[in-house]
Design a protein around this motif. Structure first.
Motif, mmCIF file in Angstrom:
data_model
loop_
_atom_site.group_PDB
_atom_site.id
_atom_site.type_symbol
_atom_site.label_atom_id
_atom_site.label_comp_id
_atom_site.label_asym_id
_atom_site.label_seq_id
_atom_site.Cartn_x
_atom_site.Cartn_y
_atom_site.Cartn_z
ATOM 1 N N ASN A 503 0.779 -1.244 0.000
ATOM 2 C CA ASN A 503 0.000 0.000 0.000
ATOM 3 C C ASN A 503 0.809 1.292 0.000
ATOM 4 O OD1 ASN A 503 -2.599 -1.210 0.006
ATOM 5 N ND2 ASN A 503 -2.337 -1.723 2.170
ATOM 6 N N THR A 504 2.055 1.250 0.428
ATOM 7 C CA THR A 504 2.854 2.480 0.435
ATOM 8 C C THR A 504 4.199 2.229 -0.233
ATOM 9 O OG1 THR A 504 4.040 2.139 2.530
ATOM 10 C CG2 THR A 504 1.806 3.086 2.675
ATOM 11 N N THR A 554 3.551 -1.174 -5.818
ATOM 12 C CA THR A 554 2.411 -0.519 -5.147
ATOM 13 C C THR A 554 1.178 -0.766 -6.012
ATOM 14 O OG1 THR A 554 2.909 1.529 -6.297
ATOM 15 C CG2 THR A 554 3.870 1.249 -4.095
ATOM 16 N N GLN A 555 0.103 -0.015 -5.763
ATOM 17 C CA GLN A 555 -1.165 -0.247 -6.480
ATOM 18 C C GLN A 555 -1.110 0.143 -7.956
ATOM 19 O OE1 GLN A 555 -0.597 1.638 -3.768
ATOM 20 N NE2 GLN A 555 -2.366 1.739 -2.424
ATOM 21 N N ARG A 570 -1.268 -9.725 -1.703
ATOM 22 C CA ARG A 570 -1.822 -8.369 -1.623
ATOM 23 C C ARG A 570 -1.954 -7.961 -0.170
ATOM 24 N NH1 ARG A 570 -2.801 -3.546 -1.394
ATOM 25 N NH2 ARG A 570 -4.128 -2.398 -2.850
ATOM 26 N N ASP A 571 -1.323 -6.847 0.183
ATOM 27 C CA ASP A 571 -1.535 -6.280 1.512
ATOM 28 C C ASP A 571 -2.997 -5.858 1.639
ATOM 29 O OD1 ASP A 571 -1.111 -5.311 4.052
ATOM 30 O OD2 ASP A 571 0.006 -3.521 3.407
ATOM 31 N N ALA A 573 -6.482 -4.329 1.726
ATOM 32 C CA ALA A 573 -7.005 -3.166 0.998
ATOM 33 C C ALA A 573 -8.510 -3.348 0.881
ATOM 34 C CB ALA A 573 -6.357 -3.086 -0.385
ATOM 35 N N SER A 577 -10.294 -3.507 -4.498
ATOM 36 C CA SER A 577 -8.879 -3.448 -4.872
ATOM 37 C C SER A 577 -8.254 -4.838 -4.841
ATOM 38 C CB SER A 577 -8.115 -2.520 -3.921
ATOM 39 O OG SER A 577 -8.528 -1.183 -4.081
ATOM 40 N N ALA A 608 -2.294 -0.242 5.446
ATOM 41 C CA ALA A 608 -3.555 0.086 4.774
ATOM 42 C C ALA A 608 -4.171 1.359 5.323
ATOM 43 C CB ALA A 608 -4.538 -1.074 4.919
ATOM 44 N N ILE A 611 -3.498 4.766 3.652
ATOM 45 C CA ILE A 611 -3.990 4.999 2.298
ATOM 46 C C ILE A 611 -5.511 5.019 2.218
ATOM 47 C CG2 ILE A 611 -3.968 4.128 -0.080
ATOM 48 C CD1 ILE A 611 -1.255 5.102 0.838
ATOM 49 N N TYR A 612 -6.173 4.100 2.906
ATOM 50 C CA TYR A 612 -7.615 3.912 2.738
ATOM 51 C C TYR A 612 -8.375 4.299 4.007
ATOM 52 C CZ TYR A 612 -5.906 0.980 -1.100
ATOM 53 O OH TYR A 612 -5.276 0.521 -2.218
#
Length: 779
Positions: A503-504, A554-555, A570-571, A573, A577, A608, A611-612
């Motif tokens: 995510n980062t 990243t994404q 996948r981390d 999210a 996503s 996470a 970002i979200y």
């Protein structure tokens, strides 16, 4: 010298005539219920006739001939608006609301929109004096000779100085009454219709005015010419391609045929194409859009444009390449009248074919044609589309009328921020009713913006999800892990390829470094926005070519990047996503793929959470935490449940505030608890403050920056802007955006961070990109 001019060496009479012609043409090419009314046609005609009448005073005429004139006295729009109001007030069949709104259209045709109430509070003594000075400087004989061509009544009752002065006095006297009317209207109106109709009328003038001045005066092309596109174009393309058989291609073909055979009722304005990732939604979307276009033309007698809107530039480039291949495979000569791409990095090049000859327009004409969406198919970004609908900016409003009768494809619709779901739904409904717009939502994860009974499903999505068994999803979210803990428990199989999406950027860099302790660096690569776009695209192509077994990203790879891996990590999210990430695993169904969802932490909080928003993360966590394994066939029901619960948990406060701003025509101003101005709409949240850095990666970058310095030194601002626009796309291939808070900043040159080839080792890692932290430089 004996003729009034609107532009250098160009008669005002010809300009007014051209704007009136274009505004009427743009109006009459639409088929809308409200524009069929006679008063609308009268209003549009008179807005065009009077929008530049203020240019008749000598101050403007001196200015247009290159003489020095006071900034205030050379203006023309405000005087034009006063004269327009004195004329339009005679029409009893035009409601007062539209007289007041049209005053603003004329007044603001060279500027951005403000709070409409404020427009009528700016009538001070200084404004009155300015208007009287301008009126005093009008040669009314020349003015009447100019306008008698449009208004024959002037031969008997010519414009006089007294008429214009009385127009000013009358409106000054009426301004308080108008403001009281507006206050009542603002309190009573609960509809988006006035906003949509107002932007439509405003855009007619803006487009007609700019197009006449920048295109018609140069006699470039006719706006009445449209290009034919066969509704069977995609079918013919597929037949010529003759793709080989596979199970996944068989499913794609089944979906395509279902879309080709679904009955079309043009009374329905909302459609959904929900298919799993990798099922050919691009071709299927165009197939249905062309079928719908033909049905609308047949039943309503109007040819819709197709606006294909996507959230990311990378997907626009891919979709543009697909479209070019479609046309060329069908032996169709491609030009920008057929389709164009429009986004902030678009190259301002516009060509068209006439009588088998190709004509290239110059930069200024191309810019107007592209920004005005003068094409049959427009590929554009969410930002361009949504900021045309929700805006106070003159430049963006200009193309608003092109949405009338259009088929609008919203690809990856889940990318619309959920804080705007309510306002988007209400606005789209109004656009469908008032502008006869049609919407196709294309995605693997349709959010619950509309209720199921409001939208026509083109395929039964569950049957396609259930037919797939390409991947299994394994949630490991019960406990958080640090990156060290995560890497230590990994067991990577030599013969498999792996994609790690986190995510980062800091998380991605640290994960890459930890994996490098166990894996040969030659088998790995890294993707993030700290790597310039040109280098990112090169690495993506290398990934497609099978050069790397391990990719940390990243994404940036989640949507629209056509890469394929055996295993994806996948981390944590939002669930949509995660589903997009799963689309990078075993895309063609050659063997079973595995997707693992983990919850990574920096020791303080989950990555996470940086970002979200917590609502989406917590909801995803609750849906996954008790699952052991989720088959791809179960994705559909899971994502349905996710969006259903998200819609119940959603906070609609910002949508409601924006709706109140729209209903009260509050285009700009301060936000309050009840409403926010339309100008505050932001599809992309600004987040942390960033600055751009140009990285001189190679010889081409060095040449581009040298050219940039030459352009920056150009004194004429218009020429400087024009020259930079010509190189903008290539320039930004070497630019990254860096948080302003980083301690390790490069020198600033010409307002941008600049890392030349001699500084690369200090500021740029050849694998991980920009170095946000200093590693102890020695000078």
């Amino acid at each position: 010298m004996n003729e009034l001019c609107s532009h250098p060496n160009y008669p005002l009479q010809r300009h007014i005539e051209g704007v009136k012609f274009l505004a009427s043409q743009f109006l009459h090419e639409k088929k809308l219920n409200f524009t069929e009314q006679q008063w609308i046609q009268t209003l549009v005609e008179h807005i065009a006739l009077f929008h530049d009448i203020g240019k008749s005073h000598q101050y403007f005429q001196d200015y247009i001939r290159g003489l020095r004139v006071s900034q205030q006295l050379k203006t023309h729009a405000l005087l034009s608006a006063f004269v327009f109001m004195s004329f339009i007030k005679k029409y009893e069949n035009i409601h007062d609301l539209w007289k007041y709104l049209s005053f603003i259209i004329v007044k603001r045709h060279h500027g951005n929109l403000d709070d409409w109430f404020e427009e009528w509070k700016q009538f001070g003594i200084d404004i009155e004096e300015q208007l009287f000075k301008q009126i005093e400087a009008i040669d009314f004989q020349k003015l009447n000779e100019t306008y008698v061509h449009f208004l024959p009544v002037l031969s008997n009752y010519p414009f006089t100085k007294g008429d214009f002065e009385n127009a000013v006095r009358h409106l000054f006297a009426e301004s308080r009454k108008v403001r009281r009317y507006m206050m009542r209207w603002n309190n009573e109106n609960d509809s988006l219709v006035p906003y949509v109709q107002f932007l439509f009328l405003f855009s007619l003038l803006l487009d007609a005015d700019k197009s006449e001045a920048g295109i018609m005066q140069k006699e470039v092309l006719s706006f009445s010419e449209r290009c034919f596109i066969s509704s069977s174009l995609i079918e013919e393309y597929k037949n010529k391609k003759n793709w080989e058989y596979s199970e996944i291609n068989s499913l794609r073909e089944k979906a395509f045929k279902e879309i080709t055979n679904v009955p079309i009722d043009v009374a329905n304005h909302f459609y959904s194409l929900q298919l799993p990732t990798g099922m050919g939604k691009t071709l299927a979307s165009f197939q249905f859009a062309l079928r719908l276009r033909k049905a609308i033309e047949k039943e309503k007698g109007v040819i819709p444009r197709i606006v294909y809107s996507l959230p990311f530039l990378s997907i626009i480039d891919q979709t543009s390449a697909v479209l070019e291949d479609i046309f060329r495979t069908n032996n169709i000569v491609v030009d920008q009248r057929l389709f164009l791409s429009h986004h902030h990095l678009s190259e301002m090049e516009y060509s068209f074919v006439h009588d088998e000859e190709r004509y290239d327009t110059d930069y200024d004409v191309a810019k107007l044609l592209i920004e005005g969406w003068n094409s049959e198919i427009i590929l554009t970004t969410f930002v361009q589309l949504f900021h045309t609908i929700f805006t106070n900016r003159n430049k963006l409003i200009r193309k608003f009328h092109r949405l009338a009768n259009a088929v609008v494809i919203i690809d990856e619709v889940q990318a619309i921020p959920h804080r705007y779901w309510l306002v988007v739904k209400e606005m789209f409904r109004t656009l469908a009713e008032e502008l006869n717009c049609y919407f196709l939502f294309s995605t693997a994860t349709t959010p619950a913006i509309f209720q199921k009974d409001e939208i026509v499903q083109l395929v039964e999505p569950s049957s396609y999800f259930q037919a797939l068994s390409r991947v299994q999803l394994f949630p490991h979210v019960q406990n958080n892990m640090t990156i060290d803990e995560f890497v230590n428990q990994l067991c990577l199989e030599e013969e498999k390829s792996y994609l790690f999406i986190v995510n980062t950027i800091d998380c991605a860099k640290y994960l890459y470094e930890k994996l490098m302790e166990h894996i040969c660096p030659e088998k790995m690569t890294f993707l993030s926005t700290h790597i310039p776009p040109k280098e990112r695209l090169r690495r993506i192509q290398q990934i497609k070519d099978g050069k790397y077994r391990i990719v940390v990203s990243t994404q940036v790879v989640e949507a629209g990047v056509d890469i394929d891996f055996d295993v994806v990590y996948r981390d944590l999210a939002p669930l949509d996503s995660i589903q997009q990430a799963a689309g990078r695993c075993n895309r063609n169904g050659l063997k079973k793929g595995n997707v693992h969802v983990v919850s990574l932490t920096d020791g303080k909080r989950r990555y996470a959470s940086y970002i979200y928003d917590l609502v989406r993360i917590d909801l995803t966590h609750s849906l996954l935490k008790n699952c052991t394994v989720i088959e791809e066939s179960e994705f559909f029901s899971l994502i349905e449940k996710y969006f259903e619960q998200l819609s119940m948990k959603m906070n609609n406060r910002e949508s409601l505030q924006l709706l109140n701003g729209i209903k009260s025509l509050y285009f700009d101003g301060e936000a309050t608890a009840e409403r926010i101005p339309i100008s505050h709409f932001r599809l992309i949240e600004e987040g942390e403050d960033k600055f751009d850095v140009f990285i001189e990666l190679d010889e081409e970058a060095k040449m581009i920056f040298e050219r940039f310095e030459q352009v920056i030194s150009i004194k004429d601002p218009f020429e400087r802007q024009k020259q930079f626009a010509a190189m903008k796309a290539s320039f930004y291939q070497y630019v990254v955006s860096i948080p302003r808070k980083v301690s390790h900043k490069p020198p600033i040159l010409h307002g941008i961070g600049y890392i030349n080839v001699d500084m690369l080792d200090d500021f740029y890692d050849q694998v991980l990109g920009y170095k946000a932290k200093s590693e102890g430089m020695i000078w």
